[in-house]
Write a protein that holds these residues in place. Structure first.
Motif, PDB file in Angstrom:
ATOM      1  N   ARG A 102      -1.416 -11.322   6.247  1.00  0.00           N
ATOM      2  CA  ARG A 102      -0.802 -11.184   4.914  1.00  0.00           C
ATOM      3  C   ARG A 102      -0.806  -9.723   4.472  1.00  0.00           C
ATOM      4  NH1 ARG A 102      -3.682 -15.003   0.934  1.00  0.00           N
ATOM      5  NH2 ARG A 102      -2.392 -13.799  -0.497  1.00  0.00           N
ATOM      6  N   LEU A 103      -1.882  -9.008   4.759  1.00  0.00           N
ATOM      7  CA  LEU A 103      -1.941  -7.583   4.434  1.00  0.00           C
ATOM      8  C   LEU A 103      -0.861  -6.819   5.181  1.00  0.00           C
ATOM      9  CD1 LEU A 103      -3.317  -5.115   3.126  1.00  0.00           C
ATOM     10  CD2 LEU A 103      -4.822  -5.041   5.126  1.00  0.00           C
ATOM     11  N   VAL A 104      -0.673  -7.158   6.424  1.00  0.00           N
ATOM     12  CA  VAL A 104       0.366  -6.490   7.230  1.00  0.00           C
ATOM     13  C   VAL A 104       1.737  -6.747   6.623  1.00  0.00           C
ATOM     14  CG1 VAL A 104       1.480  -6.442   9.493  1.00  0.00           C
ATOM     15  CG2 VAL A 104      -1.003  -6.563   9.338  1.00  0.00           C
ATOM     16  N   ALA A 105       1.993  -7.996   6.205  1.00  0.00           N
ATOM     17  CA  ALA A 105       3.288  -8.324   5.603  1.00  0.00           C
ATOM     18  C   ALA A 105       3.483  -7.553   4.307  1.00  0.00           C
ATOM     19  CB  ALA A 105       3.381  -9.818   5.350  1.00  0.00           C
ATOM     20  N   ARG A 106       2.437  -7.445   3.500  1.00  0.00           N
ATOM     21  CA  ARG A 106       2.546  -6.694   2.255  1.00  0.00           C
ATOM     22  C   ARG A 106       2.821  -5.213   2.513  1.00  0.00           C
ATOM     23  NH1 ARG A 106      -2.551  -9.057  -1.169  1.00  0.00           N
ATOM     24  NH2 ARG A 106      -1.628 -11.079  -1.657  1.00  0.00           N
TER      25      ARG A 106
ATOM     26  N   GLU B 144       4.216  -3.889   5.177  1.00  0.00           N
ATOM     27  CA  GLU B 144       5.578  -3.727   5.702  1.00  0.00           C
ATOM     28  C   GLU B 144       6.602  -3.829   4.574  1.00  0.00           C
ATOM     29  OE1 GLU B 144       5.956  -6.620   8.789  1.00  0.00           O
ATOM     30  OE2 GLU B 144       4.855  -5.402  10.243  1.00  0.00           O
ATOM     31  N   SER B 145       6.374  -4.760   3.629  1.00  0.00           N
ATOM     32  CA  SER B 145       7.270  -4.892   2.489  1.00  0.00           C
ATOM     33  C   SER B 145       7.247  -3.626   1.641  1.00  0.00           C
ATOM     34  CB  SER B 145       6.850  -6.094   1.656  1.00  0.00           C
ATOM     35  OG  SER B 145       7.582  -6.137   0.453  1.00  0.00           O
ATOM     36  N   PHE B 146       6.059  -3.109   1.396  1.00  0.00           N
ATOM     37  CA  PHE B 146       5.926  -1.877   0.627  1.00  0.00           C
ATOM     38  C   PHE B 146       6.635  -0.717   1.322  1.00  0.00           C
ATOM     39  CE2 PHE B 146       3.621   2.101  -0.124  1.00  0.00           C
ATOM     40  CZ  PHE B 146       3.833   2.232  -1.487  1.00  0.00           C
ATOM     41  N   ASN B 147       6.412  -0.580   2.626  1.00  0.00           N
ATOM     42  CA  ASN B 147       7.051   0.509   3.373  1.00  0.00           C
ATOM     43  C   ASN B 147       8.568   0.393   3.334  1.00  0.00           C
ATOM     44  OD1 ASN B 147       4.634   1.710   4.057  1.00  0.00           O
ATOM     45  ND2 ASN B 147       4.436   0.598   5.980  1.00  0.00           N
TER      46      ASN B 147
ATOM     47  N   ARG C 118      10.356  -0.961   0.897  1.00  0.00           N
ATOM     48  CA  ARG C 118      10.795  -0.546  -0.439  1.00  0.00           C
ATOM     49  C   ARG C 118      10.774   0.962  -0.587  1.00  0.00           C
ATOM     50  NH1 ARG C 118       7.221  -3.827  -4.419  1.00  0.00           N
ATOM     51  NH2 ARG C 118       5.920  -3.969  -2.574  1.00  0.00           N
ATOM     52  N   VAL C 119       9.764   1.605  -0.024  1.00  0.00           N
ATOM     53  CA  VAL C 119       9.683   3.068  -0.089  1.00  0.00           C
ATOM     54  C   VAL C 119      10.851   3.686   0.665  1.00  0.00           C
ATOM     55  CG1 VAL C 119       8.355   5.069   0.674  1.00  0.00           C
ATOM     56  CG2 VAL C 119       7.195   3.168  -0.464  1.00  0.00           C
ATOM     57  N   ARG C 120      11.161   3.151   1.834  1.00  0.00           N
ATOM     58  CA  ARG C 120      12.293   3.690   2.612  1.00  0.00           C
ATOM     59  C   ARG C 120      13.610   3.537   1.848  1.00  0.00           C
ATOM     60  NH1 ARG C 120       9.260   1.929   7.129  1.00  0.00           N
ATOM     61  NH2 ARG C 120      10.047  -0.200   6.986  1.00  0.00           N
ATOM     62  N   ARG C 121      13.810   2.364   1.221  1.00  0.00           N
ATOM     63  CA  ARG C 121      15.037   2.153   0.445  1.00  0.00           C
ATOM     64  C   ARG C 121      15.103   3.096  -0.752  1.00  0.00           C
ATOM     65  NH1 ARG C 121      14.817  -3.565  -1.223  1.00  0.00           N
ATOM     66  NH2 ARG C 121      13.155  -3.916   0.242  1.00  0.00           N
ATOM     67  N   SER C 122      13.982   3.280  -1.411  1.00  0.00           N
ATOM     68  CA  SER C 122      13.933   4.180  -2.564  1.00  0.00           C
ATOM     69  C   SER C 122      14.232   5.616  -2.142  1.00  0.00           C
ATOM     70  CB  SER C 122      12.560   4.102  -3.230  1.00  0.00           C
ATOM     71  OG  SER C 122      12.450   5.037  -4.258  1.00  0.00           O
ATOM     72  N   GLU C 123      13.665   6.034  -1.025  1.00  0.00           N
ATOM     73  CA  GLU C 123      13.933   7.388  -0.531  1.00  0.00           C
ATOM     74  C   GLU C 123      15.389   7.551  -0.130  1.00  0.00           C
ATOM     75  OE1 GLU C 123      11.075   7.884   2.576  1.00  0.00           O
ATOM     76  OE2 GLU C 123       9.493   8.537   1.198  1.00  0.00           O
ATOM     77  N   ALA C 124      15.971   6.509   0.449  1.00  0.00           N
ATOM     78  CA  ALA C 124      17.380   6.577   0.838  1.00  0.00           C
ATOM     79  C   ALA C 124      18.271   6.701  -0.393  1.00  0.00           C
ATOM     80  CB  ALA C 124      17.759   5.343   1.648  1.00  0.00           C
TER      81      ALA C 124
END
Length: 92
Positions: free
Chosen positions: A24-28, A30-33, A35-41
């Protein structure tokens, strides 16, 4: 500075243990990463446009108000002097 092979191996082991222990931590993460990539894009796509800061807007409005006040006061003083001059000339 590049990491040594031992450090990279240890990090890989830690990562694997985390994946095995808490998926579950890994999924969270990955989800966070993602969102960060989309925000940076999005921010890089809008790199040409930058909204002014709130402080900049407040300072601009303050200067406009001050300029308006000074202009109004000058107009009032000049009109008063002109009226006084006309009154003096009519008396003489």
């Amino acid at each position: 500075m590049a990491w040594s092979q031992d450090e990279e191996r240890m990090l890989a082991q830690i990562e694997q243990h985390l994946v095995d222990d808490d998926p579950r931590l890994v999924a969270r993460l990955e989800s966070f990463n993602e969102r960060v990539r989309r925000s940076e894009a999005r921010s890089s796509a809008r790199a040409g446009y930058r909204r002014p800061r709130r402080s900049t807007v407040v300072i601009l409005i303050s200067w406009l108000l001050i300029a308006t006040l000074v202009a109004t006061l000058l107009i009032m003083v000049l009109r008063h002097e002109a009226a006084a001059a006309m009154a003096l000339s009519s008396l003489l």
